[in-house]
Design a protein around this motif. Structure first.
Motif, PDB file in Angstrom:
ATOM      1  N   ASN A 173      75.429  49.757 163.470  1.00 21.70           N
ATOM      2  CA  ASN A 173      76.141  49.561 162.228  1.00 21.70           C
ATOM      3  C   ASN A 173      75.681  48.208 161.760  1.00 21.70           C
ATOM      4  O   ASN A 173      75.342  47.717 160.507  1.00 21.70           O
ATOM      5  N   ARG A 174      75.503  47.312 162.614  1.00 21.02           N
ATOM      6  CA  ARG A 174      75.326  45.963 162.407  1.00 21.02           C
ATOM      7  C   ARG A 174      73.780  45.809 162.030  1.00 21.02           C
ATOM      8  O   ARG A 174      73.788  45.018 161.013  1.00 21.02           O
ATOM      9  N   VAL A 175      72.941  46.327 162.537  1.00 15.29           N
ATOM     10  CA  VAL A 175      71.442  46.355 162.351  1.00 15.29           C
ATOM     11  C   VAL A 175      71.427  46.977 161.010  1.00 15.29           C
ATOM     12  O   VAL A 175      70.394  46.209 159.937  1.00 15.29           O
ATOM     13  N   SER A 176      71.840  48.291 160.606  1.00 17.59           N
ATOM     14  CA  SER A 176      71.524  48.821 159.418  1.00 17.59           C
ATOM     15  C   SER A 176      71.979  48.364 158.275  1.00 17.59           C
ATOM     16  O   SER A 176      71.241  48.385 157.303  1.00 17.59           O
ATOM     17  N   GLU A 177      73.079  47.428 158.404  1.00 22.95           N
ATOM     18  CA  GLU A 177      73.325  46.742 156.998  1.00 22.95           C
ATOM     19  C   GLU A 177      72.469  45.733 156.902  1.00 22.95           C
ATOM     20  O   GLU A 177      72.435  45.426 155.482  1.00 22.95           O
ATOM     21  N   ALA A 178      71.615  45.083 157.683  1.00 22.44           N
ATOM     22  CA  ALA A 178      70.787  44.033 157.406  1.00 22.44           C
ATOM     23  C   ALA A 178      69.286  44.620 157.125  1.00 22.44           C
ATOM     24  O   ALA A 178      68.260  43.920 156.841  1.00 22.44           O
ATOM     25  N   ARG A 179      69.262  46.037 157.244  1.00 26.24           N
ATOM     26  CA  ARG A 179      67.904  46.626 157.131  1.00 26.24           C
ATOM     27  C   ARG A 179      67.677  46.984 155.756  1.00 26.24           C
ATOM     28  O   ARG A 179      68.597  47.760 155.201  1.00 26.24           O
ATOM     29  N   VAL A 180      66.612  47.046 155.167  1.00 29.66           N
ATOM     30  CA  VAL A 180      66.154  47.388 153.837  1.00 29.66           C
ATOM     31  C   VAL A 180      65.179  48.167 153.591  1.00 29.66           C
ATOM     32  O   VAL A 180      64.432  48.447 154.503  1.00 29.66           O
ATOM     33  N   ILE A 181      64.875  48.919 152.439  1.00 27.03           N
ATOM     34  CA  ILE A 181      63.927  49.577 152.172  1.00 27.03           C
ATOM     35  C   ILE A 181      63.137  48.734 151.066  1.00 27.03           C
ATOM     36  O   ILE A 181      63.491  48.421 150.300  1.00 27.03           O
ATOM     37  N   VAL A 182      61.759  48.670 151.382  1.00 30.32           N
ATOM     38  CA  VAL A 182      60.993  47.741 150.685  1.00 30.32           C
ATOM     39  C   VAL A 182      59.821  48.625 150.057  1.00 30.32           C
ATOM     40  O   VAL A 182      59.203  49.561 150.878  1.00 30.32           O
ATOM     41  N   SER A 183      59.574  48.967 148.733  1.00 22.55           N
ATOM     42  CA  SER A 183      58.728  49.945 148.207  1.00 22.55           C
ATOM     43  C   SER A 183      57.916  49.358 146.866  1.00 22.55           C
ATOM     44  O   SER A 183      58.943  48.538 146.093  1.00 22.55           O
ATOM     45  N   SER A 184      56.702  49.571 146.517  1.00 24.51           N
ATOM     46  CA  SER A 184      56.166  49.343 145.323  1.00 24.51           C
ATOM     47  C   SER A 184      56.627  50.810 144.591  1.00 24.51           C
ATOM     48  O   SER A 184      56.824  51.728 145.158  1.00 24.51           O
ATOM     49  N   ALA A 185      56.643  50.699 143.399  1.00 23.11           N
ATOM     50  CA  ALA A 185      57.085  51.653 142.618  1.00 23.11           C
ATOM     51  C   ALA A 185      56.249  51.917 141.098  1.00 23.11           C
ATOM     52  O   ALA A 185      56.011  50.574 140.663  1.00 23.11           O
ATOM     53  N   GLY A 186      56.217  52.948 140.655  1.00 20.40           N
ATOM     54  CA  GLY A 186      55.531  52.980 139.578  1.00 20.40           C
ATOM     55  C   GLY A 186      54.931  54.344 138.999  1.00 20.40           C
ATOM     56  O   GLY A 186      55.030  55.364 139.655  1.00 20.40           O
ATOM     57  N   ARG A 187      54.615  54.373 137.687  1.00 19.12           N
ATOM     58  CA  ARG A 187      54.100  56.040 137.202  1.00 19.12           C
ATOM     59  C   ARG A 187      52.774  56.116 137.541  1.00 19.12           C
ATOM     60  O   ARG A 187      52.063  55.154 137.578  1.00 19.12           O
ATOM     61  N   CYS A 188      52.367  57.310 138.152  1.00 19.96           N
ATOM     62  CA  CYS A 188      51.240  57.669 138.704  1.00 19.96           C
ATOM     63  C   CYS A 188      49.840  57.336 137.919  1.00 19.96           C
ATOM     64  O   CYS A 188      49.181  56.515 137.884  1.00 19.96           O
ATOM     65  N   GLY A 189      50.122  58.365 136.963  1.00 20.55           N
ATOM     66  CA  GLY A 189      48.881  58.203 135.859  1.00 20.55           C
ATOM     67  C   GLY A 189      47.515  58.850 136.130  1.00 20.55           C
ATOM     68  O   GLY A 189      46.527  58.858 135.389  1.00 20.55           O
ATOM     69  N   GLU A 190      47.613  59.146 137.380  1.00 23.38           N
ATOM     70  CA  GLU A 190      46.283  60.190 137.710  1.00 23.38           C
ATOM     71  C   GLU A 190      46.003  61.336 137.253  1.00 23.38           C
ATOM     72  O   GLU A 190      46.774  61.932 136.803  1.00 23.38           O
ATOM     73  N   VAL A 191      44.728  61.625 136.977  1.00 22.41           N
ATOM     74  CA  VAL A 191      44.450  62.837 136.261  1.00 22.41           C
ATOM     75  C   VAL A 191      43.889  63.897 137.150  1.00 22.41           C
ATOM     76  O   VAL A 191      42.889  63.615 137.990  1.00 22.41           O
ATOM     77  N   ASN A 192      44.404  65.073 137.035  1.00 22.66           N
ATOM     78  CA  ASN A 192      43.878  65.752 138.180  1.00 22.66           C
ATOM     79  C   ASN A 192      42.599  66.716 137.691  1.00 22.66           C
ATOM     80  O   ASN A 192      42.089  66.369 136.603  1.00 22.66           O
ATOM     81  N   ALA A 193      41.987  67.684 138.583  1.00 16.70           N
ATOM     82  CA  ALA A 193      40.801  68.294 138.277  1.00 16.70           C
ATOM     83  C   ALA A 193      40.779  69.148 136.914  1.00 16.70           C
ATOM     84  O   ALA A 193      39.812  69.378 136.232  1.00 16.70           O
ATOM     85  N   LYS A 194      42.098  69.364 136.526  1.00 17.14           N
ATOM     86  CA  LYS A 194      42.229  70.084 135.150  1.00 17.14           C
ATOM     87  C   LYS A 194      42.462  69.316 134.153  1.00 17.14           C
ATOM     88  O   LYS A 194      42.734  69.913 132.959  1.00 17.14           O
ATOM     89  N   GLY A 195      42.345  68.072 134.389  1.00 23.41           N
ATOM     90  CA  GLY A 195      42.603  67.044 133.055  1.00 23.41           C
ATOM     91  C   GLY A 195      44.068  66.802 132.914  1.00 23.41           C
ATOM     92  O   GLY A 195      44.438  66.298 131.918  1.00 23.41           O
ATOM     93  N   VAL A 196      45.028  67.187 133.756  1.00 27.15           N
ATOM     94  CA  VAL A 196      46.382  66.964 133.416  1.00 27.15           C
ATOM     95  C   VAL A 196      46.826  65.652 134.252  1.00 27.15           C
ATOM     96  O   VAL A 196      46.596  65.367 135.519  1.00 27.15           O
ATOM     97  N   GLU A 197      47.301  64.922 133.429  1.00 34.91           N
ATOM     98  CA  GLU A 197      47.829  63.456 133.914  1.00 34.91           C
ATOM     99  C   GLU A 197      49.102  63.678 134.421  1.00 34.91           C
ATOM    100  O   GLU A 197      50.154  64.251 134.061  1.00 34.91           O
ATOM    101  N   CYS A 198      49.379  62.889 135.861  1.00 34.74           N
ATOM    102  CA  CYS A 198      50.566  62.645 136.450  1.00 34.74           C
ATOM    103  C   CYS A 198      51.376  61.752 136.088  1.00 34.74           C
ATOM    104  O   CYS A 198      51.375  60.703 135.965  1.00 34.74           O
ATOM    105  N   LYS A 199      52.845  62.173 135.386  1.00 38.02           N
ATOM    106  CA  LYS A 199      53.705  61.247 134.891  1.00 38.02           C
ATOM    107  C   LYS A 199      54.620  61.183 135.689  1.00 38.02           C
ATOM    108  O   LYS A 199      55.953  60.439 135.231  1.00 38.02           O
TER     109      LYS A 199
END
Length: 220
Positions: A3-29
């Motif tokens: 309990n003591r340790v988990s309260e001081a533990r955080v999730i660190v993450s970069s985030a954003g919309r993908c924007g990649e286009v697959n082989a069928k030309g469909v963009e990941c949103k």
């Protein structure tokens, strides 16, 4: 302990919309996150994680798909990272800052003396999105390894962790931070590259972190 340790533990993450286009030309949103670990060392919003976690947000390969670097507390409260205070590539450490405003943060004390081989250790981290998983073990080895720009001191432990645990605090039996998760390395049999014999789980000792804080270096 958990309990003591988990309260001081955080999730660190970069985030954003993908924007990649697959082989069928469909963009990941879809909106993607890349969660790793970190821990609070100061109630005013100072947190520690790995250099490679922060670098994953700022490198040129991610400048279109990762538009924010965020920190999430155990209760789900989320903050944007306001500043990277220290970044040390050799020791794979980064110190980041958020503005907690009215939120009260729990912080972990950092041990002033490194652990020894055989000492018990504990970890709460986020392996492969299994958030706030608890594991225990002991210090199994201490060694120095060459890195571009110098050498760094490293410890190995037997407590389990995996991808997503980068930047998590390793804790002693008194609740003090004795190190920061850095990487894992699969050790294979010399006669059979497909035969795994063990997994080395490495961390950066607290003495390296304290030295970095005292020197106030910014190493790119």
């Amino acid at each position: 302990m958990y309990n003591r340790v988990s309260e001081a533990r955080v999730i660190v993450s970069s985030a954003g919309r993908c924007g990649e286009v697959n082989a069928k030309g469909v963009e990941c949103k879809r909106f993607h996150t890349y969660p790793a670990s970190g821990y609070i060392i100061n109630s005013e919003g100072i947190k520690v994680t790995n250099y490679h976690v922060v670098n994953g947000y700022v490198t040129k390969h991610n400048n279109t798909s990762r538009v924010a670097l965020v920190v999430m507390l155990k209760d789900g409260t989320t903050f944007s990272v306001k500043e990277v205070l220290i970044a040390d590539k050799v020791n794979d450490l980064a110190v980041i800052k958020i503005e907690p405003k009215e939120v009260k943060l729990s912080a972990l004390p950092v041990a002033t003396k490194d652990a020894e081989i055989g000492d018990p250790v504990y970890i709460v981290s986020h392996p492969k999105k299994y958030f706030y998983a608890f594991s225990s073990g002991m210090v199994t080895d201490k060694f120095s390894e060459p890195k571009i720009g110098g050498y760094r001191n490293t410890m190995a432990i037997s407590a389990d962790y995996a991808a997503g645990s980068s930047g998590a605090a390793i804790i002693d039996q008194y609740g003090n931070v004795i190190g920061t998760v850095s990487y894992t390395k699969t050790l294979q049999h010399s006669d059979d590259a497909n035969k795994t014999q063990m997994v080395l789980k490495a961390k950066i000792p607290s003495s390296s972190f304290l030295k970095l804080i005292n020197e106030g270096n910014m190493k790119k």
